[in-house]
Design a protein around this motif. Structure first.
Motif, PDB file in Angstrom:
ATOM      1  N   ILE A 144       5.322 -20.492 -54.692  1.00  0.00           N
ATOM      2  CA  ILE A 144       5.177 -19.206 -55.390  1.00  0.00           C
ATOM      3  C   ILE A 144       3.729 -19.012 -55.846  1.00  0.00           C
ATOM      4  CG2 ILE A 144       5.822 -17.940 -57.494  1.00  0.00           C
ATOM      5  CD1 ILE A 144       8.632 -19.259 -57.157  1.00  0.00           C
ATOM      6  N   TYR A 145       3.117 -20.084 -56.336  1.00  0.00           N
ATOM      7  CA  TYR A 145       1.722 -19.988 -56.792  1.00  0.00           C
ATOM      8  C   TYR A 145       0.801 -19.530 -55.664  1.00  0.00           C
ATOM      9  CZ  TYR A 145      -3.033 -21.527 -57.715  1.00  0.00           C
ATOM     10  OH  TYR A 145      -4.400 -21.572 -57.817  1.00  0.00           O
ATOM     11  N   PHE A 146       0.927 -20.159 -54.492  1.00  0.00           N
ATOM     12  CA  PHE A 146       0.034 -19.812 -53.386  1.00  0.00           C
ATOM     13  C   PHE A 146       0.316 -18.406 -52.845  1.00  0.00           C
ATOM     14  CE2 PHE A 146      -0.557 -24.489 -53.115  1.00  0.00           C
ATOM     15  CZ  PHE A 146      -1.943 -24.490 -53.222  1.00  0.00           C
ATOM     16  N   VAL A 147       1.564 -17.980 -52.897  1.00  0.00           N
ATOM     17  CA  VAL A 147       1.892 -16.595 -52.499  1.00  0.00           C
ATOM     18  C   VAL A 147       1.237 -15.607 -53.465  1.00  0.00           C
ATOM     19  CG1 VAL A 147       3.748 -14.886 -52.320  1.00  0.00           C
ATOM     20  CG2 VAL A 147       4.040 -17.170 -51.320  1.00  0.00           C
ATOM     21  N   LEU A 148       1.379 -15.876 -54.778  1.00  0.00           N
ATOM     22  CA  LEU A 148       0.770 -15.007 -55.789  1.00  0.00           C
ATOM     23  C   LEU A 148      -0.755 -15.017 -55.688  1.00  0.00           C
ATOM     24  CD1 LEU A 148       2.975 -15.868 -58.915  1.00  0.00           C
ATOM     25  CD2 LEU A 148       3.033 -13.762 -57.572  1.00  0.00           C
ATOM     26  N   LEU A 149      -1.330 -16.196 -55.425  1.00  0.00           N
ATOM     27  CA  LEU A 149      -2.784 -16.312 -55.270  1.00  0.00           C
ATOM     28  C   LEU A 149      -3.276 -15.482 -54.092  1.00  0.00           C
ATOM     29  CD1 LEU A 149      -5.469 -17.690 -56.071  1.00  0.00           C
ATOM     30  CD2 LEU A 149      -4.860 -19.550 -54.505  1.00  0.00           C
ATOM     31  N   SER A 150      -2.527 -15.538 -52.991  1.00  0.00           N
ATOM     32  CA  SER A 150      -2.895 -14.775 -51.800  1.00  0.00           C
ATOM     33  C   SER A 150      -2.900 -13.278 -52.076  1.00  0.00           C
ATOM     34  CB  SER A 150      -1.918 -15.104 -50.666  1.00  0.00           C
ATOM     35  OG  SER A 150      -2.179 -14.281 -49.541  1.00  0.00           O
ATOM     36  N   PHE A 151      -1.846 -12.792 -52.723  1.00  0.00           N
ATOM     37  CA  PHE A 151      -1.770 -11.362 -53.042  1.00  0.00           C
ATOM     38  C   PHE A 151      -2.810 -10.976 -54.094  1.00  0.00           C
ATOM     39  CE2 PHE A 151       2.323 -11.504 -50.911  1.00  0.00           C
ATOM     40  CZ  PHE A 151       2.392 -10.253 -50.316  1.00  0.00           C
ATOM     41  N   HIS A 152      -3.075 -11.886 -55.029  1.00  0.00           N
ATOM     42  CA  HIS A 152      -4.092 -11.625 -56.054  1.00  0.00           C
ATOM     43  C   HIS A 152      -5.469 -11.429 -55.416  1.00  0.00           C
ATOM     44  CE1 HIS A 152      -6.139 -11.877 -59.930  1.00  0.00           C
ATOM     45  NE2 HIS A 152      -6.961 -12.771 -59.400  1.00  0.00           N
ATOM     46  N   ILE A 199      -9.809  -7.865 -53.319  1.00  0.00           N
ATOM     47  CA  ILE A 199     -10.585  -7.354 -52.182  1.00  0.00           C
ATOM     48  C   ILE A 199     -10.456  -5.844 -52.088  1.00  0.00           C
ATOM     49  CG2 ILE A 199     -10.704  -7.302 -49.653  1.00  0.00           C
ATOM     50  CD1 ILE A 199      -9.932 -10.317 -49.747  1.00  0.00           C
ATOM     51  N   GLN A 200      -9.222  -5.334 -52.279  1.00  0.00           N
ATOM     52  CA  GLN A 200      -8.996  -3.890 -52.227  1.00  0.00           C
ATOM     53  C   GLN A 200      -9.757  -3.180 -53.337  1.00  0.00           C
ATOM     54  OE1 GLN A 200      -7.655  -3.802 -48.940  1.00  0.00           O
ATOM     55  NE2 GLN A 200      -6.991  -1.916 -49.871  1.00  0.00           N
ATOM     56  N   GLN A 201      -9.745  -3.777 -54.541  1.00  0.00           N
ATOM     57  CA  GLN A 201     -10.464  -3.175 -55.668  1.00  0.00           C
ATOM     58  C   GLN A 201     -11.965  -3.149 -55.406  1.00  0.00           C
ATOM     59  OE1 GLN A 201      -9.133  -5.601 -58.957  1.00  0.00           O
ATOM     60  NE2 GLN A 201      -7.386  -4.275 -59.406  1.00  0.00           N
ATOM     61  N   LYS A 223     -14.374   0.126 -55.201  1.00  0.00           N
ATOM     62  CA  LYS A 223     -15.617   0.231 -55.969  1.00  0.00           C
ATOM     63  C   LYS A 223     -16.810   0.481 -55.053  1.00  0.00           C
ATOM     64  CE  LYS A 223     -14.203  -2.620 -59.923  1.00  0.00           C
ATOM     65  NZ  LYS A 223     -14.393  -3.908 -60.637  1.00  0.00           N
ATOM     66  N   ASN A 224     -16.834  -0.236 -53.910  1.00  0.00           N
ATOM     67  CA  ASN A 224     -17.927  -0.054 -52.952  1.00  0.00           C
ATOM     68  C   ASN A 224     -17.925   1.347 -52.363  1.00  0.00           C
ATOM     69  OD1 ASN A 224     -18.890  -2.625 -53.319  1.00  0.00           O
ATOM     70  ND2 ASN A 224     -17.853  -3.497 -51.542  1.00  0.00           N
ATOM     71  N   SER A 225     -16.705   1.879 -52.114  1.00  0.00           N
ATOM     72  CA  SER A 225     -16.598   3.240 -51.581  1.00  0.00           C
ATOM     73  C   SER A 225     -17.137   4.264 -52.576  1.00  0.00           C
ATOM     74  CB  SER A 225     -15.141   3.568 -51.241  1.00  0.00           C
ATOM     75  OG  SER A 225     -14.674   2.735 -50.224  1.00  0.00           O
TER      76      SER A 225
END
Length: 378
Positions: A147-155, A160-162, A166-168
């Motif tokens: 669960i930790y690694f799944v949450l870390l991946s999505f985090h 990256i999306q944020q 911001k870059n846009s």
């Protein structure tokens, strides 16, 4: 209900997604257990045993813990603890995994025993022995880290999306600043030419100079009104062009004749403000080049299949050798602004015509006219 939704908003993905994934995993585990216990070991009462209820209890508890785990690991305070030393991070995560492993087992036993008491189900496993307890803790510990690694991946994906957003926004701000700088280059250039003309007229015809000042004032008021606007409609751009050409017609005392052809379907399309200004100045320059008679300027805006076409043509002498022609500041300004607005989704031609005269042709892909950076640039 609102508090439950608010609790699950801590996750880096939606509650709906979490429920769907949890359900799919639970069904797969139950199916695997059914094949192994119910079929291979031939237990006909599989659906009444703990093998059927365990996966549901197990995954529902982890689903309930997930937002708490995520917020405890990735909140500001936790990041500060983890950032001080690598050992602190590992120790923090191990301590957290032990706490949630024990909590998961305790809650699981309570829920399971309550279920057994309510359903009066007892297949011999009502009381956990030491071996099953150790196995349960080991399994829960392993599941925590999954669960930790799944949450870390999505985090990380969320971050990256944020950053991309911001870059846009930063790129949009930079584009707007660059466009303003390019647009502001036109103003002193245009004013210099206009005041130079008025100065010359003051010595020849004061009344004509006054008329020109009046027209110039109307033009400047309109330009200033649109000062903070990077894009205006084709109609507004044509109105500005007409005002400017009225000023120039006074300057050339009737020798400048203008022709406008504007597609009614194109009048509401937005284009960079004053994009035609340098093209018109260029047409006047070449239109009267080595000519003493009248000069005709043709300004056309039209829609074609997949492009918006802007065209400025004069009937001047043109340039005999195209190699002798070079872009001045005004034409470079047009090209640079188009490039910043539309990337490679435009074409720009500026060249003398074989039959005489000079042509400036701009074609903008209609697809580019609906881009987000274009529509949000105002």
């Amino acid at each position: 209900m609102n508090k439950v939704k608010a609790y699950f908003t801590r996750l880096p993905f939606s509650l709906k997604s979490a429920v769907i994934v949890t359900t799919v995993i639970t069904v797969l585990v139950m199916l695997q257990s059914y094949i192994w216990v119910g079929k291979i070991k031939n237990k006909p009462d599989f659906w009444e045993s703990d093998h059927a209820i365990f996966p549901i209890i197990n995954h529902v508890i982890w689903l309930g813990f997930a937002p708490l785990i995520y917020s405890m690991i990735f909140n500001i305070r936790a990041k500060e603890i983890q950032a001080t030393r690598p050992f602190n991070r590992i120790g923090f995560l191990i301590a957290l995994s032990v706490i949630f492993t024990i909590a998961h087992e305790v809650v699981g036993v309570l829920i399971y025993n309550s279920y057994v008491a309510l359903t009066h189900m007892n297949d011999g496993n009502f009381v956990f022995n030491i071996n099953s307890g150790v196995f349960g803790l080991s399994k829960s510990f392993f599941e925590f880290w999954i669960i930790y690694f799944v949450l870390l991946s999505f985090h990380n994906q969320k971050n990256i999306q944020q950053i991309k957003v911001k870059n846009s926004l930063l790129e949009a701000d930079i584009l707007k600043a660059q466009m303003s700088a390019l647009k502001n280059q036109l103003h002193p250039h245009f004013l210099f030419n206009s005041f130079n003309t008025i100065s010359a007229l003051m010595e020849e015809n004061v009344e004509l100079a006054q008329r020109m000042i009046s027209k110039l004032g109307a033009l400047l008021r309109k330009i200033l009104k649109e000062a903070d606007t990077q894009f205006i409609t084709v109609k507004e751009e044509i109105d500005l062009a007409k005002l400017y050409l009225e000023v120039e017609q006074i300057r050339f005392d009737g020798r400048l004749i203008t022709h406008f052809s504007v597609d009614p379907n194109a009048v509401k399309i937005q284009i960079p403000s004053l994009i035609l200004q340098p093209a018109i100045e260029n047409a006047i320059k070449h239109g009267f080049y080595k000519k003493t008679d009248k000069c005709n300027i043709y300004l056309s805006v039209r829609e074609e299949t997949d492009v918006l076409v802007l065209e400025v043509i004069d009937n001047g002498a043109g340039v005999k050798n195209e190699k002798d022609f070079s872009f001045g500041m005004g034409l470079k300004n047009i090209q640079e602004r188009l490039k910043r607005c539309y990337g490679n989704q435009f074409t720009f031609y500026a060249k003398p015509m074989e039959e005489g005269g000079f042509m400036i042709l701009i074609k903008i892909q209609k697809e580019a006219l609906t881009n987000e950076h274009f529509s949000s640039a105002n």
